[in-house]
Design a protein around this motif. Structure first.
Motif, PDB file in Angstrom:
ATOM      1  N   PHE A 104       0.850  -1.175   0.000  1.00  0.00           N
ATOM      2  CA  PHE A 104       0.000   0.000   0.000  1.00  0.00           C
ATOM      3  C   PHE A 104       0.893   1.234   0.000  1.00  0.00           C
ATOM      4  N   CYS A 105       0.409   2.279  -0.623  1.00  0.00           N
ATOM      5  CA  CYS A 105       1.167   3.519  -0.731  1.00  0.00           C
ATOM      6  C   CYS A 105       0.316   4.670  -0.237  1.00  0.00           C
ATOM      7  N   LYS A 106       0.941   5.611   0.467  1.00  0.00           N
ATOM      8  CA  LYS A 106       0.218   6.807   0.873  1.00  0.00           C
ATOM      9  C   LYS A 106       1.181   7.975   0.951  1.00  0.00           C
ATOM     10  N   TYR A 107       0.626   9.162   0.761  1.00  0.00           N
ATOM     11  CA  TYR A 107       1.373  10.407   0.900  1.00  0.00           C
ATOM     12  C   TYR A 107       0.755  11.192   2.046  1.00  0.00           C
ATOM     13  N   THR A 108       1.619  11.718   2.904  1.00  0.00           N
ATOM     14  CA  THR A 108       1.148  12.458   4.070  1.00  0.00           C
ATOM     15  C   THR A 108       1.921  13.763   4.234  1.00  0.00           C
ATOM     16  N   ASN A 109       1.338  14.626   5.074  1.00  0.00           N
ATOM     17  CA  ASN A 109       1.996  15.828   5.548  1.00  0.00           C
ATOM     18  C   ASN A 109       1.738  15.830   7.039  1.00  0.00           C
ATOM     19  N   GLY A 110       2.691  15.358   7.813  1.00  0.00           N
ATOM     20  CA  GLY A 110       2.472  15.180   9.243  1.00  0.00           C
ATOM     21  C   GLY A 110       1.395  14.133   9.458  1.00  0.00           C
ATOM     22  N   GLU A 111       0.345  14.497  10.164  1.00  0.00           N
ATOM     23  CA  GLU A 111      -0.764  13.579  10.416  1.00  0.00           C
ATOM     24  C   GLU A 111      -1.835  13.630   9.322  1.00  0.00           C
ATOM     25  N   ARG A 112      -1.727  14.593   8.422  1.00  0.00           N
ATOM     26  CA  ARG A 112      -2.730  14.750   7.364  1.00  0.00           C
ATOM     27  C   ARG A 112      -2.444  13.807   6.208  1.00  0.00           C
ATOM     28  N   LEU A 113      -3.445  13.063   5.816  1.00  0.00           N
ATOM     29  CA  LEU A 113      -3.323  12.093   4.728  1.00  0.00           C
ATOM     30  C   LEU A 113      -3.805  12.719   3.426  1.00  0.00           C
ATOM     31  N   ASN A 118       4.925   7.025   1.979  1.00  0.00           N
ATOM     32  CA  ASN A 118       4.961   5.883   2.886  1.00  0.00           C
ATOM     33  C   ASN A 118       4.551   4.638   2.116  1.00  0.00           C
ATOM     34  N   ILE A 119       5.390   3.617   2.161  1.00  0.00           N
ATOM     35  CA  ILE A 119       5.077   2.337   1.530  1.00  0.00           C
ATOM     36  C   ILE A 119       4.917   1.323   2.649  1.00  0.00           C
ATOM     37  N   LYS A 120       3.725   0.710   2.721  1.00  0.00           N
ATOM     38  CA  LYS A 120       3.443  -0.280   3.762  1.00  0.00           C
ATOM     39  C   LYS A 120       3.411  -1.660   3.121  1.00  0.00           C
ATOM     40  N   PHE A 121       4.292  -2.515   3.601  1.00  0.00           N
ATOM     41  CA  PHE A 121       4.392  -3.867   3.069  1.00  0.00           C
ATOM     42  C   PHE A 121       3.503  -4.814   3.876  1.00  0.00           C
ATOM     43  N   ALA A 122       3.295  -6.010   3.354  1.00  0.00           N
ATOM     44  CA  ALA A 122       2.371  -6.969   3.959  1.00  0.00           C
ATOM     45  C   ALA A 122       2.735  -7.309   5.398  1.00  0.00           C
ATOM     46  N   ASN A 123       4.012  -7.301   5.721  1.00  0.00           N
ATOM     47  CA  ASN A 123       4.425  -7.658   7.076  1.00  0.00           C
ATOM     48  C   ASN A 123       4.441  -6.441   8.007  1.00  0.00           C
ATOM     49  N   SER A 124       3.725  -5.384   7.623  1.00  0.00           N
ATOM     50  CA  SER A 124       3.569  -4.148   8.408  1.00  0.00           C
ATOM     51  C   SER A 124       4.835  -3.305   8.501  1.00  0.00           C
ATOM     52  N   VAL A 125       5.875  -3.647   7.737  1.00  0.00           N
ATOM     53  CA  VAL A 125       7.064  -2.803   7.690  1.00  0.00           C
ATOM     54  C   VAL A 125       6.735  -1.595   6.825  1.00  0.00           C
TER      55      VAL A 125
END
Length: 165
Positions: free
Chosen positions: A59-68, A113-120
């Motif tokens: 999964f991929c996400k872009y953030t600015n601090g706590e804002r998604l 932020n890239i979230k891998f299957a093992n939560s890394v």
């Protein structure tokens, strides 16, 4: 005497497990974060990452601090002000792309932020200043991400000893 034997046993397991963990974690990393402007007011940011073989799509996400800004994870909710301004997609070649409309003047922080299957989670942050953005074109992409290729192309005539006169 028994405790010394147990300590040695734990240490002999600790060292290989630590090496395996760091080797696995380092295989899941972000390589580079490139950005450019589209139509002067919009930002395109590409986040290139490495995934270990036979891993599911991260999964991929872009953030600015706590804002998604946006995410590909259906379990997370996009921050309300960015619903019509930000869009994230994963492209072939392990690229997570953010398209962000109406980039404000001044400096803005963007974290991929890239979230891998093992939560890394692997993440990389970049500060973008609107007035310094290059337009998205082949030349600017080459300057940002293919410096080795660009250097080769520029020095090729010298390497081949081509005389222009």
């Amino acid at each position: 005497m028994l405790k010394l034997h147990q300590t040695r046993k734990v240490m002999t397991m600790f060292i290989p497990v630590t090496i395996l963990f760091f080797g696995f974690a380092s295989a899941q990393k972000l390589i580079q974060l490139n950005y450019c402007s589209i139509d002067e007011h919009h930002l395109r940011m590409d986040c290139k990452y490495v995934v270990p073989p036979e891993s599911p799509e991260p999964f991929c996400k872009y953030t600015n601090g706590e804002r998604l800004f946006d995410t590909t994870d259906p379990d997370e909710e996009q921050h309300a002000p960015y619903r019509k301004r930000a869009k994230v997609r994963i492209f072939p070649g392990n690229i997570c792309r953010l398209l962000f409309k109406n980039l404000p003047n001044g400096k803005s922080n963007f974290t991929c932020n890239i979230k891998f299957a093992n939560s890394v989670i692997a993440s990389k942050t970049s500060v973008v200043e609107k007035k310094l953005l290059l337009p998205c074109c082949t030349w600017s992409v080459l300057l940002q991400s293919c410096s080795g290729l660009l250097l080769t192309l520029m020095t090729l005539p010298i390497l081949l000893e081509i005389h222009w006169l």
